[in-house]
Design a protein around this motif. Structure first.
Motif, PDB file in Angstrom:
ATOM      1  N   HIS A 184       0.840  -1.189   0.000  1.00 25.15           N
ATOM      2  CA  HIS A 184       0.000   0.000   0.000  1.00 25.15           C
ATOM      3  C   HIS A 184       0.879   1.245   0.000  1.00 25.15           C
ATOM      4  N   SER A 199      -1.207  -2.107  -3.778  1.00 29.62           N
ATOM      5  CA  SER A 199      -2.285  -2.961  -3.281  1.00 29.62           C
ATOM      6  C   SER A 199      -3.096  -2.217  -2.236  1.00 29.62           C
ATOM      7  N   ALA A 200      -4.249  -2.775  -1.902  1.00 31.53           N
ATOM      8  CA  ALA A 200      -5.113  -2.189  -0.881  1.00 31.53           C
ATOM      9  C   ALA A 200      -4.493  -2.388   0.501  1.00 31.53           C
ATOM     10  N   SER A 208      -3.523  -5.959   2.296  1.00 31.85           N
ATOM     11  CA  SER A 208      -3.684  -7.049   1.332  1.00 31.85           C
ATOM     12  C   SER A 208      -2.416  -7.284   0.524  1.00 31.85           C
ATOM     13  N   GLY A 232      -2.562  -8.518  -2.368  1.00 37.12           N
ATOM     14  CA  GLY A 232      -2.998  -8.106  -3.700  1.00 37.12           C
ATOM     15  C   GLY A 232      -2.578  -9.010  -4.838  1.00 37.12           C
ATOM     16  N   ASP A 263      -5.569  -8.404  -7.128  1.00 36.70           N
ATOM     17  CA  ASP A 263      -5.655  -6.946  -7.250  1.00 36.70           C
ATOM     18  C   ASP A 263      -4.365  -6.290  -6.754  1.00 36.70           C
ATOM     19  N   GLU A 265      -5.107   2.497  -5.529  1.00 38.59           N
ATOM     20  CA  GLU A 265      -5.960   2.140  -4.405  1.00 38.59           C
ATOM     21  C   GLU A 265      -6.251   3.353  -3.507  1.00 38.59           C
ATOM     22  N   PRO A 266      -7.356   3.301  -2.743  1.00 45.17           N
ATOM     23  CA  PRO A 266      -7.665   4.388  -1.809  1.00 45.17           C
ATOM     24  C   PRO A 266      -6.524   4.614  -0.817  1.00 45.17           C
ATOM     25  N   GLN A 267      -6.194   5.867  -0.587  1.00 47.04           N
ATOM     26  CA  GLN A 267      -5.102   6.214   0.310  1.00 47.04           C
ATOM     27  C   GLN A 267      -5.620   6.546   1.699  1.00 47.04           C
ATOM     28  N   PHE A 275      -8.319   7.916  -4.678  1.00 47.76           N
ATOM     29  CA  PHE A 275      -7.777   6.795  -5.436  1.00 47.76           C
ATOM     30  C   PHE A 275      -7.673   7.178  -6.905  1.00 47.76           C
ATOM     31  N   TYR A 316     -11.206 -10.221  -2.265  1.00 44.97           N
ATOM     32  CA  TYR A 316     -10.852  -8.884  -2.737  1.00 44.97           C
ATOM     33  C   TYR A 316     -10.596  -7.932  -1.568  1.00 44.97           C
ATOM     34  N   HIS A 317      -9.465  -7.243  -1.613  1.00 44.20           N
ATOM     35  CA  HIS A 317      -9.078  -6.246  -0.609  1.00 44.20           C
ATOM     36  C   HIS A 317      -8.969  -6.839   0.803  1.00 44.20           C
TER      37      HIS A 317
END
Length: 293
Positions: free
Chosen positions: A27, A90-91, A94, A96, A99, A132-134, A140, A262-263
């Motif tokens: 991340h 990656s999230a 995770s 990932g 993803d 990915e969302p920060q 994101f 996922y995530h």
């Protein structure tokens, strides 16, 4: 070289090896060092395959991040590009694998195979970061947005093929869910190709791909209203290309609509179907090879 001969050069073991190598938490905020190691891994593979590597660098929350751009003759050798992209972060929490180590693996394998074919000079490979969302602000798709804005101003034009979670497969009935306002099968055994109204030509291109790769169940989908009616169709690096007026499609296993890991910390290589990923690689290669000039 015939298309069939080119497709025979795909090595499933390469896909598996890459996914296993980079499936670590990476991340952008919480795993900055690991993300940097994965960036170096990608850079070294592109160089090993004979590409020039450039960096589209920027700062976010006081740290430097970079998109990794690989071309055969340099980032400014042309202004008309087929862009093949995948994000490498990656999230949170995770490793990932799906993803999006899966997307990076397919992209690198395509780069390895196509490098000696003339059309490769028209291809710009981009490993995007901070998709990915920060932390804290939950923004994101940060770096691809800035990439598109920068190079559009410089006069570059793109047809973008974005790989987003392409390794999870299921033959179980009920394994596939769908976004609101969309219709489709309830079995997660297909590759989705998602475009917008401006990307009709790319969607039609992938319809032709089916003739060359009969082993893959490939479903194209045109997102209405530039994806705003089903927001999940915009959740990857293709969306900035749509917003900039470029043709772009997302190649995906549909991520959260199929993959129960996922995530999460369970998004690991053992959950992926590498035969499916091999077919995804074939589909992407064919799309590039039969793409009109």
């Amino acid at each position: 070289m015939r298309i069939e001969e080119i497709l025979q050069r795909i090595e499933k073991k390469n896909l598996k090896k890459i996914v296993q190598a980079i499936s670590i938490p990476r991340h952008g905020c919480y795993n900055y060092e690991s993300l940097s190691l994965v960036a170096k891994f990608i850079e070294e593979h592109f160089k090993e395959y004979g590409y020039f590597v450039d960096f589209n660098q920027f700062y976010y929350s006081g740290r430097e991040y970079k998109n990794i751009v690989a071309t055969l003759k340099g980032i400014n050798s042309s202004k008309e590009w087929i862009l093949i992209g995948a994000h490498y972060d990656s999230a949170m929490g995770s490793p990932g694998a799906d993803d999006n180590a899966s997307g990076i693996a397919v992209m690198l394998e395509v780069a390895r195979i196509i490098r000696e074919i003339p059309i490769a000079e028209r291809i710009k490979f981009v490993a995007f970061t901070l998709e990915e969302p920060q932390a804290f602000d939950l923004k994101f798709i940060i770096r691809s947005s800035q990439f598109v804005k920068k190079f559009k101003k410089l006069g570059h034009r793109y047809k973008a093929l974005i790989l987003e979670s392409v390794g999870y497969y299921s033959d179980v009935k009920g394994s596939q869910k769908l976004p609101a306002f969309t219709r489709g099968p309830d079995v997660g055994n297909f590759l989705g190709v998602v475009g917008n109204g401006k990307s009709n030509a790319l969607l039609e291109l992938f319809e032709k791909v089916k003739e060359y790769v009969p082993s893959i169940n490939l479903i194209t989908y045109k997102a209405p209203m530039n994806g705003w009616l089903a927001l999940e169709t915009r959740f990857s690096d293709h969306a900035p290309f749509w917003d900039a007026g470029f043709q772009a499609v997302m190649l995906t296993d549909t991520a959260m609509f199929r993959n129960p890991y996922y995530h999460t910390s369970q998004d690991t290589p053992d959950k992926l179907n590498f035969s499916f990923m091999e077919d995804v690689t074939k589909a992407l290669l064919v799309a590039v090879l039969i793409s009109p000039a």
